[in-house]
Design a protein around this motif. Structure first.
Motif, short mmCIF file in Angstrom:
data_model
loop_
_atom_site.label_atom_id
_atom_site.label_comp_id
_atom_site.label_asym_id
_atom_site.label_seq_id
_atom_site.Cartn_x
_atom_site.Cartn_y
_atom_site.Cartn_z
N VAL A 172 0.97 -0.96 0.00
CA VAL A 172 -0.35 0.21 -0.02
C VAL A 172 0.38 1.00 0.19
CG1 VAL A 172 -1.43 0.87 1.25
CG2 VAL A 172 -2.16 -1.17 0.92
N ASP A 173 1.73 1.26 1.05
CA ASP A 173 2.90 2.55 0.83
C ASP A 173 3.70 2.75 -0.86
OD1 ASP A 173 1.99 2.61 3.62
OD2 ASP A 173 3.71 1.81 4.67
N ARG A 212 -2.75 -6.20 -3.83
CA ARG A 212 -3.66 -5.38 -2.98
C ARG A 212 -4.68 -4.68 -4.47
NH1 ARG A 212 -1.05 -7.70 0.13
NH2 ARG A 212 1.44 -6.69 -2.04
N SER A 213 -5.95 -3.96 -4.17
CA SER A 213 -6.13 -3.45 -5.57
C SER A 213 -6.59 -2.19 -5.11
CB SER A 213 -8.71 -3.77 -4.47
OG SER A 213 -8.61 -3.13 -3.44
N ILE A 214 -6.55 -1.51 -6.38
CA ILE A 214 -6.21 0.28 -6.47
C ILE A 214 -7.80 0.27 -6.95
CG2 ILE A 214 -4.78 1.83 -7.55
CD1 ILE A 214 -2.63 0.13 -7.40
N GLU A 215 -7.43 2.16 -6.70
CA GLU A 215 -8.72 2.34 -7.53
C GLU A 215 -8.72 3.74 -7.30
OE1 GLU A 215 -14.20 2.48 -7.23
OE2 GLU A 215 -12.89 1.76 -4.88
N ILE A 216 -8.92 4.85 -8.66
CA ILE A 216 -8.78 5.69 -9.33
C ILE A 216 -9.82 6.38 -9.61
CG2 ILE A 216 -7.13 7.23 -10.11
CD1 ILE A 216 -5.04 5.06 -10.45
N GLY A 217 -10.25 7.79 -9.36
CA GLY A 217 -11.08 8.10 -9.57
C GLY A 217 -11.11 9.41 -9.29
N LEU A 228 -7.16 27.25 -17.94
CA LEU A 228 -6.79 26.37 -16.59
C LEU A 228 -8.60 26.13 -16.64
CD1 LEU A 228 -4.30 28.28 -14.59
CD2 LEU A 228 -4.10 26.43 -16.44
N ARG A 229 -8.23 24.46 -15.10
CA ARG A 229 -9.76 23.98 -15.16
C ARG A 229 -9.57 23.33 -13.74
NH1 ARG A 229 -7.33 21.60 -18.78
NH2 ARG A 229 -6.93 19.33 -18.98
N ARG A 230 -10.07 23.77 -13.31
CA ARG A 230 -9.90 22.92 -11.71
C ARG A 230 -9.87 22.07 -11.68
NH1 ARG A 230 -12.37 25.61 -5.89
NH2 ARG A 230 -11.76 24.37 -4.49
N ARG A 231 -9.83 20.29 -11.72
CA ARG A 231 -9.91 18.91 -11.32
C ARG A 231 -9.17 18.12 -9.91
NH1 ARG A 231 -5.64 21.45 -14.52
NH2 ARG A 231 -4.13 20.46 -15.32
N ARG A 232 -9.68 17.57 -9.58
CA ARG A 232 -9.31 16.39 -8.03
C ARG A 232 -9.61 15.03 -8.72
NH1 ARG A 232 -13.50 19.26 -4.31
NH2 ARG A 232 -12.05 21.22 -3.46
N LEU A 233 -8.43 13.93 -7.54
CA LEU A 233 -8.10 13.05 -8.36
C LEU A 233 -8.40 12.15 -6.82
CD1 LEU A 233 -6.51 11.93 -11.05
CD2 LEU A 233 -5.91 10.81 -8.69
N TRP A 234 -8.71 11.19 -6.69
CA TRP A 234 -8.10 10.40 -5.87
C TRP A 234 -7.81 8.64 -5.83
CZ3 TRP A 234 -12.85 13.20 -6.80
CH2 TRP A 234 -12.79 14.59 -6.04
N VAL A 235 -7.08 8.11 -4.90
CA VAL A 235 -6.25 6.97 -4.56
C VAL A 235 -6.68 6.31 -3.95
CG1 VAL A 235 -4.46 5.73 -5.76
CG2 VAL A 235 -4.58 7.92 -6.48
N ARG A 236 -7.57 5.19 -3.78
CA ARG A 236 -7.71 4.56 -2.50
C ARG A 236 -7.22 2.60 -3.03
NH1 ARG A 236 -12.68 4.55 -2.28
NH2 ARG A 236 -12.73 5.66 -0.18
N VAL A 237 -5.99 2.39 -2.02
CA VAL A 237 -5.51 1.14 -2.05
C VAL A 237 -6.26 -0.02 -0.96
CG1 VAL A 237 -3.72 -0.16 -2.19
CG2 VAL A 237 -3.66 2.57 -2.85
N VAL A 238 -6.96 -0.86 -1.27
CA VAL A 238 -7.09 -1.86 -0.04
C VAL A 238 -6.89 -3.25 0.23
CG1 VAL A 238 -9.49 -2.84 0.80
CG2 VAL A 238 -9.49 -0.90 -0.38
N ASP A 239 -6.04 -3.56 0.98
CA ASP A 239 -5.26 -4.70 1.22
C ASP A 239 -6.09 -6.13 1.48
OD1 ASP A 239 -2.99 -6.68 1.49
OD2 ASP A 239 -2.09 -5.25 2.95
N SER A 240 -5.85 -7.46 0.43
CA SER A 240 -7.18 -7.90 0.66
C SER A 240 -6.57 -9.23 0.98
CB SER A 240 -7.99 -7.89 -1.27
OG SER A 240 -7.47 -7.92 -1.91
N GLY A 241 -5.28 -9.29 1.36
CA GLY A 241 -4.43 -10.43 1.46
C GLY A 241 -3.86 -10.79 0.44
N GLY A 242 -2.74 -10.77 0.38
CA GLY A 242 -1.26 -11.26 -0.88
C GLY A 242 -1.40 -10.05 -1.69
#
Length: 527
Positions: free
Chosen positions: A152-153, A489-494, A473-487
């Motif tokens: 995750v790190d 990791r799932s990554i989700e980006i929006g 220019l335009r204002r925008r946001r981005l998020w990254v979530r990482v979940v440890d599911s054993g063995g």
């Protein structure tokens, strides 16, 4: 000011202005607050700006009393029906009318009242951290998901390094990363409106403290920057005429450079000027796009023509030298007309001359005509009058024409008509001798002072730069979530953009795969 939330979550994403409904049955305080919000809204500021531009149109199309009182009188003569109504509405004094000042003042209040809270909100937003990741990133139109064997790190560290390299502001939280970019768009928007306010203030300062004056000077003649020296003077409300810059100008020569088809190509005025009465003089040249600039004063040459010089010997032996600027009536050949009124000491036996000047004279069946604008063969067709000219009444008179009513009444009688070339003369029945000595050139000077001119230029440049910043220019946001599911990791980006979603989708498509680890490294940075 209201908030907008993401349709997929209950998380706050953007804060934006919304119209406030008028309260029904509200107290006086609530009504005052409602109308204050209406006045200080950006929509009202834009409406007032449009009204200001619309109100300026009559000032450009109709003659203004402070600039051209003679043209206003001519407009009344040509349009006797509508002119009085336009005068009552202030259309002949647009820029000093109460309704124009009211629009200007309301626009100031609206812009100031609109900008102060927006600046405060923007400063708080700049200091605030990007919001935490929404619960369901999959509901965003720009979304990617995948799995990785990295920790995750490691995933979040790599994503943070990539986004910071692309100048995103990044905050890490437990298993998530929030990034934001495009704050300069709102800064550009605020600077745009601040520069617009500064532009209006600079224009107002220039209007209140500036002045414009005009003066016709014959070659060899000079004038100083005093109100009494000018043929016309228009100053702002705060100009009293006593604190004008001490500038004196002497016209040494005026030359017109013609093309092969006798079209004027250049106008060259050679002058001497000083910054104090009787002070040290300096030479300068004024051309069409090269005015004299000294002590905050700009001197332009706006026109030119010819002036015959006469020597008049009165019956008692008094000798006087007089010159009169003649106004061109034909810009192609510079045939000109003018008049000269001379006080002989006896109001009932004053002298008046009215003439037609041909710079390059040629005889015709109707008298002389001009065939060339250059001063090659000058000749003046002169009508000489004697009688009462009305110079002792103090009533303003045109210096370019004689009053036809005075001639028709018999107060001025024509006593001679003659064509004169330089050096030729005529003698009247009473012994008065009139000699044409020479024909010289004159130049029309416009002298202006606008203390807000530099600030108008600076504000205009800043306004354009900030406008381009806001649009590009335009204002925008981005998020990254990482979940440890054993063995693994799932990554989700929006991601979400406040505007320009299509352009952001292209940027997201370049960033997302690299965070997931499915794309080759790319050193190119986004704009």
């Amino acid at each position: 000011m209201t908030t907008t939330k993401d349709p997929a979550t209950d998380d706050l994403l953007w804060r934006e202005d919304k119209p406030v409904r008028r309260p029904i049955g509200a107290s006086l305080k609530e009504l005052a607050r409602y109308w204050w919000r209406q006045l200080t809204s950006m929509r009202t500021a834009l409406i007032l700006l449009f009204l200001l531009a619309l109100a300026s149109v009559p000032g450009s199309l109709l003659p203004q009393r402070n600039l051209s009182p003679s043209k206003v009188r001519q407009y009344f003569t040509e349009h006797p029906g509508i002119a009085p109504w336009l005068s009552r509405l202030g259309f002949f004094n647009v820029f000093s009318s109460p309704w124009y000042a009211a629009i200007y003042l309301l626009l100031f209040i609206s812009l100031i009242g609109c900008l102060i809270p927006r600046i405060s909100v923007y400063l708080r937003a700049v200091r605030a951290q990007p919001p935490k990741a929404p619960r369901r990133l999959s509901r965003f139109s720009d979304h990617l998901a995948g799995r990785t064997d990295r920790t995750v790190d490691a995933v979040l560290d790599d994503a943070a390094a990539l986004l910071r390299k692309r100048r995103w502001r990044v905050v890490r939280r437990d298993g998530t990363l929030s990034a934001e970019k495009g704050y300069l768009q709102e800064a550009g928007n605020l600077v745009f409106h601040l520069s617009l306010l500064a532009l209006l203030i600079a224009l107002a300062v220039g209007k209140l403290n500036g002045y414009e004056a005009s003066r016709i000077a014959v070659e060899g003649e000079g004038f100083c920057n005093t109100q009494m020296s000018y043929d016309s003077f228009t100053g702002g409300p705060l100009v009293d005429g006593s604190d004008l810059a001490p500038v004196c100008i002497d016209l040494k020569s005026f030359d017109t450079v013609y093309d092969a088809d006798l079209t004027p190509a250049r106008f060259v005025s050679k002058i001497d000027y000083s910054t104090s009465v009787g002070g040290r003089t300096s030479g300068a040249t004024i051309e069409s796009n090269d005015p004299l600039r000294v002590d905050g004063v700009r001197a332009y040459v706006t026109g030119h023509g010819y002036a015959p010089v006469f020597t008049i010997t009165l019956p008692d032996g008094t000798v006087r030298t007089e010159q009169a600027p003649f106004l061109p009536v034909d810009q192609k050949t510079f045939a000109s007309e003018g008049a000269l009124k001379i006080d002989t000491g006896n109001a009932e036996k004053s002298l008046a001359l009215q003439g037609f000047l041909a710079p390059t004279a040629q005889d015709s069946s109707n008298g002389i005509v001009s065939t060339d604008p250059r001063l090659i063969n000058p000749e003046v067709a002169l009508f000489v009058y004697q009688g009462y000219t009305g110079l002792d009444t103090g009533t303003p008179q045109s210096v370019y024409t004689l009053d036809q009513e005075v001639i028709d009444s018999g107060l001025l009688k024509k006593v001679d008509s003659v064509n004169l070339k330089p050096g030729a003369s005529t003698v009247l029945a009473d012994g008065t001798k009139i000699q044409l000595d020479s024909v010289v050139e004159w130049a029309a000077f416009q002298v202006s002072h606008d203390p807000g001119q530099v600030w108008v230029l600076v504000s205009s440049v800043v306004l354009l730069v900030s406008l381009m910043t806001t649009l590009l220019l335009r204002r925008r946001r981005l998020w990254v979530r990482v979940v440890d599911s054993g063995g693994s990791r799932s990554i989700e980006i929006g991601g979400l953009a406040h505007s320009g979603q299509h352009a952001f989708s292209e940027e997201f498509a370049a960033i997302g795969p690299r965070i997931l680890g499915r794309a080759q490294p790319d050193d190119e940075e986004s704009p």
